[in-house]
Each structure stands twice: as structure tokens, then as C-alpha cells.
Write a protein that holds these residues in place. Structure first.
Motif, PDB file in Angstrom:
ATOM      1  N   MET A   1      62.835  49.059  62.135  1.00  0.00           N
ATOM      2  CA  MET A   1      63.880  49.941  62.655  1.00  0.00           C
ATOM      3  C   MET A   1      64.601  50.602  61.489  1.00  0.00           C
ATOM      4  O   MET A   1      64.978  49.948  60.524  1.00  0.00           O
ATOM      5  N   THR A   2      64.805  51.905  61.595  1.00  0.00           N
ATOM      6  CA  THR A   2      65.412  52.667  60.520  1.00  0.00           C
ATOM      7  C   THR A   2      66.930  52.477  60.502  1.00  0.00           C
ATOM      8  O   THR A   2      67.539  51.989  61.461  1.00  0.00           O
ATOM      9  N   ARG A   3      67.536  52.901  59.385  1.00  0.00           N
ATOM     10  CA  ARG A   3      68.990  52.808  59.259  1.00  0.00           C
ATOM     11  C   ARG A   3      69.685  53.693  60.286  1.00  0.00           C
ATOM     12  O   ARG A   3      70.727  53.325  60.830  1.00  0.00           O
ATOM     13  N   ALA A   4      69.106  54.867  60.546  1.00  0.00           N
ATOM     14  CA  ALA A   4      69.698  55.763  61.536  1.00  0.00           C
ATOM     15  C   ALA A   4      69.676  55.143  62.926  1.00  0.00           C
ATOM     16  O   ALA A   4      70.624  55.296  63.701  1.00  0.00           O
ATOM     17  N   GLU A   5      68.615  54.430  63.255  1.00  0.00           N
ATOM     18  CA  GLU A   5      68.520  53.788  64.560  1.00  0.00           C
ATOM     19  C   GLU A   5      69.537  52.648  64.671  1.00  0.00           C
ATOM     20  O   GLU A   5      70.158  52.462  65.724  1.00  0.00           O
ATOM     21  N   LEU A   6      69.728  51.898  63.585  1.00  0.00           N
ATOM     22  CA  LEU A   6      70.736  50.838  63.594  1.00  0.00           C
ATOM     23  C   LEU A   6      72.133  51.413  63.776  1.00  0.00           C
ATOM     24  O   LEU A   6      72.954  50.858  64.517  1.00  0.00           O
ATOM     25  N   LEU A   7      72.397  52.535  63.091  1.00  0.00           N
ATOM     26  CA  LEU A   7      73.702  53.177  63.238  1.00  0.00           C
ATOM     27  C   LEU A   7      73.896  53.676  64.663  1.00  0.00           C
ATOM     28  O   LEU A   7      74.995  53.561  65.229  1.00  0.00           O
ATOM     29  N   ARG A   8      72.854  54.211  65.258  1.00  0.00           N
ATOM     30  CA  ARG A   8      72.959  54.703  66.626  1.00  0.00           C
ATOM     31  C   ARG A   8      73.268  53.565  67.590  1.00  0.00           C
ATOM     32  O   ARG A   8      74.110  53.704  68.496  1.00  0.00           O
ATOM     33  N   LEU A   9      72.642  52.414  67.392  1.00  0.00           N
ATOM     34  CA  LEU A   9      72.897  51.271  68.266  1.00  0.00           C
ATOM     35  C   LEU A   9      74.303  50.721  68.060  1.00  0.00           C
ATOM     36  O   LEU A   9      74.955  50.283  69.011  1.00  0.00           O
ATOM     37  N   TYR A  10      74.786  50.752  66.810  1.00  0.00           N
ATOM     38  CA  TYR A  10      76.159  50.294  66.579  1.00  0.00           C
ATOM     39  C   TYR A  10      77.157  51.221  67.267  1.00  0.00           C
ATOM     40  O   TYR A  10      78.125  50.759  67.894  1.00  0.00           O
ATOM     41  N   LEU A  11      76.942  52.522  67.151  1.00  0.00           N
ATOM     42  CA  LEU A  11      77.821  53.473  67.830  1.00  0.00           C
ATOM     43  C   LEU A  11      77.754  53.287  69.334  1.00  0.00           C
ATOM     44  O   LEU A  11      78.762  53.431  70.033  1.00  0.00           O
ATOM     45  N   CYS A  12      76.583  52.942  69.825  1.00  0.00           N
ATOM     46  CA  CYS A  12      76.440  52.670  71.248  1.00  0.00           C
ATOM     47  C   CYS A  12      77.229  51.426  71.640  1.00  0.00           C
ATOM     48  O   CYS A  12      77.799  51.353  72.729  1.00  0.00           O
ATOM     49  N   ALA A  13      77.304  50.448  70.729  1.00  0.00           N
ATOM     50  CA  ALA A  13      78.019  49.201  71.014  1.00  0.00           C
ATOM     51  C   ALA A  13      79.525  49.385  71.052  1.00  0.00           C
ATOM     52  O   ALA A  13      80.227  48.651  71.748  1.00  0.00           O
TER      53      ALA A  13
END
Length: 204
Positions: A1-13
Motif C-alpha cells: 500500500m502506497t503512502r498516498a493510500e495510507l493518507l487517504r485512509l487516515y483522512l477517511c478515519a
């Protein structure tokens, strides 16, 4: 999983209704303090971390330890709740951590967390094996379990559950640095010109 995808999931959280976000922040502080506390010689219990409130928590802790054989199953429930977490349904991640906290008070950190992780991984592994039979399925008129979608759902559930202890520190860090971050101006919708189709423009 890319850093951008991790950031997107955190923003979703963190993009959730305010009451739910407040609950998530409180649970985040509690779980993070419990996890970090295991690195200290004292290794506090979940209720031991909030003993400063003056509530009769000692009696509650003794009650939980006397029923450790029963309450440890809450760790299994917590792991399955983690596995049920999606981007649109994130309450299972919170309820899963709360169940693990209760189980941890009864049976200790290692037993609770290990059982929760084992339950989540075992459930995901079963789905992964089942999905092999649907690797060539076409979702047209029936429900199918496809390996690619199962893997994506497993990763999403694991990341959103692991992010819970980091919600409060992330919100605090964002609030701290936000005055120093320059954001691009938002486009003014009143100034956006109407783009006409090429055919109509040429006809005129």
C-alpha cells in the motif's frame, strides 16, 4: 500500500460525524496509552490508566480478572469487529478496540491483543481461501468472492483498525501545524465560465 493510500485512509478515519469523532479520539488516547504503557516496567491495565478519576475501578478490575475465562472471548469478538471494518462502516474498529480493552483488563495485554489479531487474520485467511474458487467469476447476476476484492477489503480493514490509536495524535498534530500551512485558493464557482460543447459553438 502506497503512502498516498495510507493518507487517504487516515483522512477517511477522521472525516466522520463529530460525536463519533469525539468518541474515536477518547478511545484513541486510551488505547495508545495502554499500548505504550506495556513498554514500561509497571505495564498498566486499561482501568489502571484512568484510576485518577476516583471511580471505584479497583473493584471493577477484580471483577474482570475473576471472569477472565469468559471475558477473554471479547478479544475474539474484537478481532472479528476489526475484520468487519470498511470505509463506510468504521464503528466496528472502535467497538473492536473497546472489546480488546475489556479483555485486556481481564487477561492481560498479550493474551487479548494476540487473540484479537489471530481471530482477524484467521477470518481473513478463510475468506482468502474461499475467494480462490471465484477468481474467474463475473459479477453479473450473482454474488461472488473475488481474490482481488477480498485482499483490498482485508488491507482496508486492517489499516483502519490500526489507525484508531493514532487518531488523537494525528488530530493534535494537524491542529498544531495548520496555522503554518499555506493552502491553495479555492476556485470561485461564480467565476467559472460555462463550457459549451464544440458542436454548438461551431454551429453559432
Amino acid at each position: 500500500m502506497t503512502r498516498a493510500e495510507l493518507l487517504r485512509l487516515y483522512l477517511c478515519a477522521v472525516r466522520r460525524p463529530r460525536p463519533q469523532l469525539v468518541l474515536a479520539a477518547i478511545l484513541s488516547i486510551w488505547t495508545l496509552a495502554w499500548v505504550i504503557g506495556q513498554l514500561t516496567p509497571h505495564q498498566p491495565t486499561p482501568l489502571g490508566l484512568v484510576a485518577w478519576t476516583g471511580l471505584p475501578l479497583h473493584a471493577a478490575s477484580e471483577w474482570a480478572r475473576e471472569r477472565a475465562d469468559v471475558l477473554i472471548w471479547l478479544a475474539t469478538v474484537g478481532g472479528l469487529s476489526w475484520a468487519a471494518t470498511t470505509e463506510r462502516a468504521q464503528l466496528p474498529a472502535l467497538s473492536g478496540w473497546f472489546a480488546v480493552l475489556v479483555a485486556g483488563e481481564a487477561a492481560g495485554y498479550q493474551h487479548a491483543v494476540h487473540r484479537a489479531l489471530l481471530s482477524m487474520v484467521a477470518f481473513m485467511a478463510v475468506l482468502a481461501v474461499v475467494s480462490i474458487t471465484g477468481r474467474r467469476a463475473f459479477v453479473v447476476d450473482r454474488v461472488a468472492v473475488i481474490p482481488r476484492d477480498v485482499l483490498r477489503a482485508c488491507v482496508t480493514a486492517a489499516v483502519l483498525s490500526a489507525i484508531v490509536p493514532l487518531i488523537a495524535p494525528g488530530l493534535a498534530l494537524t491542529r498544531l501545524v495548520s496555522p503554518y500551512v499555506t493552502k491553495p485558493p479555492k476556485p470561485d464557482p461564480t467565476r467559472l465560465r460555462r463550457v459549451e460543447p464544440m458542436g454548438l459553438r461551431e454551429a453559432r
